[in-house]
Design an enzyme around this catalytic site. Sequence first.
Site, PDB file in Angstrom:
ATOM      1  N   ASN A   1       0.864  -1.187   0.000  1.00 11.86           N
ATOM      2  CA  ASN A   1       0.000   0.000   0.000  1.00 11.86           C
ATOM      3  C   ASN A   1       0.898   1.234   0.000  1.00 11.86           C
ATOM      4  OD1 ASN A   1      -1.859   2.001   0.381  1.00 11.86           O
ATOM      5  ND2 ASN A   1      -2.371   1.459   2.492  1.00 11.86           N
ATOM      6  N   TRP A   2       0.972   1.868  -1.173  1.00  8.75           N
ATOM      7  CA  TRP A   2       1.879   3.017  -1.301  1.00  8.75           C
ATOM      8  C   TRP A   2       1.284   4.306  -0.748  1.00  8.75           C
ATOM      9  CZ3 TRP A   2       4.135   2.445  -6.959  1.00  8.75           C
ATOM     10  CH2 TRP A   2       5.102   1.422  -6.949  1.00  8.75           C
ATOM     11  N   LYS A   3      -0.007   4.298  -0.446  1.00 14.46           N
ATOM     12  CA  LYS A   3      -0.651   5.516   0.063  1.00 14.46           C
ATOM     13  C   LYS A   3      -0.383   6.664  -0.922  1.00 14.46           C
ATOM     14  CE  LYS A   3      -0.068   3.363   4.479  1.00 14.46           C
ATOM     15  NZ  LYS A   3      -0.037   3.432   5.913  1.00 14.46           N
TER      16      LYS A   3
ATOM     17  N   HIS B   1      -9.761   1.679   4.310  1.00 17.00           N
ATOM     18  CA  HIS B   1      -8.482   1.777   5.025  1.00 17.00           C
ATOM     19  C   HIS B   1      -8.644   2.769   6.172  1.00 17.00           C
ATOM     20  CE1 HIS B   1      -4.332   2.745   5.963  1.00 17.00           C
ATOM     21  NE2 HIS B   1      -4.022   1.591   5.425  1.00 17.00           N
TER      22      HIS B   1
ATOM     23  N   GLU C   1      -6.882   5.070   7.269  1.00 14.67           N
ATOM     24  CA  GLU C   1      -6.570   6.479   6.971  1.00 14.67           C
ATOM     25  C   GLU C   1      -7.740   7.160   6.261  1.00 14.67           C
ATOM     26  OE1 GLU C   1      -2.844   5.717   5.018  1.00 14.67           O
ATOM     27  OE2 GLU C   1      -2.034   5.070   6.948  1.00 14.67           O
TER      28      GLU C   1
ATOM     29  N   GLU D   1      -6.054  -4.629  10.189  1.00 13.97           N
ATOM     30  CA  GLU D   1      -4.965  -3.681  10.413  1.00 13.97           C
ATOM     31  C   GLU D   1      -5.249  -2.870  11.678  1.00 13.97           C
ATOM     32  OE1 GLU D   1      -2.702  -2.644   6.575  1.00 13.97           O
ATOM     33  OE2 GLU D   1      -4.459  -1.371   6.645  1.00 13.97           O
TER      34      GLU D   1
ATOM     35  N   GLY E   1       2.248   1.954  10.599  1.00 15.04           N
ATOM     36  CA  GLY E   1       3.295   2.973  10.498  1.00 15.04           C
ATOM     37  C   GLY E   1       3.992   3.287  11.812  1.00 15.04           C
TER      38      GLY E   1
ATOM     39  N   SER F   1       2.911  -2.460  10.172  1.00 12.34           N
ATOM     40  CA  SER F   1       4.345  -2.609  10.436  1.00 12.34           C
ATOM     41  C   SER F   1       4.899  -3.984  10.057  1.00 12.34           C
ATOM     42  CB  SER F   1       4.656  -2.280  11.898  1.00 12.34           C
ATOM     43  OG  SER F   1       4.317  -0.929  12.174  1.00 12.34           O
TER      44      SER F   1
ATOM     45  N   GLY G   1       2.621  -1.326   4.144  1.00 18.30           N
ATOM     46  CA  GLY G   1       2.789   0.079   3.781  1.00 18.30           C
ATOM     47  C   GLY G   1       4.258   0.419   3.586  1.00 18.30           C
ATOM     48  N   GLY G   2       4.859   0.977   4.618  1.00 16.09           N
ATOM     49  CA  GLY G   2       6.237   1.482   4.557  1.00 16.09           C
ATOM     50  C   GLY G   2       7.232   0.550   3.870  1.00 16.09           C
TER      51      GLY G   2
HETATM   52  P1  PGA Z   1       2.565   0.026   7.471  1.00 18.11           P
HETATM   53  O1  PGA Z   1       1.167   0.384   6.797  1.00 18.11           O
HETATM   54  O2  PGA Z   1       3.013  -1.293   6.895  1.00 18.11           O
HETATM   55  O3  PGA Z   1       3.478   1.151   7.094  1.00 18.11           O
HETATM   56  O4  PGA Z   1       2.326  -0.084   8.938  1.00 18.11           O
HETATM   57  C1  PGA Z   1       0.192  -0.601   6.558  1.00 18.11           C
HETATM   58  C2  PGA Z   1      -1.025  -0.030   5.901  1.00 18.11           C
HETATM   59  O5  PGA Z   1      -1.387   1.120   6.187  1.00 18.11           O
HETATM   60  O6  PGA Z   1      -1.671  -0.707   5.085  1.00 18.11           O
END
Ligand code: PGA
Length: 254
Positions: A9-11, A95, A97, A167, A173, A213, A234-235
């Site tokens: 997930n590149w956001k 998601h 966010e 999640e 993150g 994470s 994500g990251g």
């Molecule tokens: P993260 O993000 O791996 O950076 O914790 C996961 C996500 O938001 O899908």
Amino acid sequence: MKRKILIGNWKMNKTMKETLSFIGETKEVVESLNEEEFVVGIASSFLCLPLIRKLGGKLIGVAQNLHYEESGAFTGEISASMLEEIGVDFSLIGHSERRQNFNETNSTCNLKLKTMEKHNMNAIYCVGETLSEYEEGKGEEVVKTQILEAIEGLSENYVSSLVIAYEPIWAIGTGNNATSEDANNMALHIIETIKEKYGEKVSDKVYVLYGGSVNEDNIKDYVDKENIDGVLVGGASLDPKSFVSLINKLKELE
Ligand code: PGA
């Protein structure tokens, strides 16, 4: 046997240029995957989805969101048909966010899932509790409500096609990932929630991912677990080298 899923997930990260170079740097390992065993994709910005679709080979392009209406006066939004036209048939929905920053609720997620069902699109529906809900021991209850309210009115057939990503918000993150045992228990709870409403035939088919994470050092702990079918990252999906390592870890399961 279910396939193992890895979705990055590149956001709101990576331009088209950066996406092209990522595709180049990860191509070899992506193409080495057996598609009967693994599904690997990237949830990128809308702009980069056609590039992934055209040049990504086995890499699947996943949208991060879509609107539930077919068309109309919704400035800044994108519709299911627009995604369909460029060959994108996967999208994240709900998601955290989007829930936190764009007022997405279980009921808007429900509308989105209904639209996706109409369009035969595959949803990766995201659920998870906040830190305070976690500390109060309300995680399971919150996740159950997030699922039941979002799948209301969907056909059994569509529910059985869902990918549900657990999640925990406190793990996203933060580097503070849930233990694989806790994630596995929540995955079981998710399956049980579906089973109570639709029966085992449906719940057996649903995929459950863990996200929060995940990195190359812990990915195997999750995908090795009985109830976890993959990860949403994500990251650690942004750097091509790290993404290659994630895939290589996944391939060790072969
Ligand atoms: P993260 O993000 O791996 O950076 O914790 C996961 C996500 O938001 O899908």
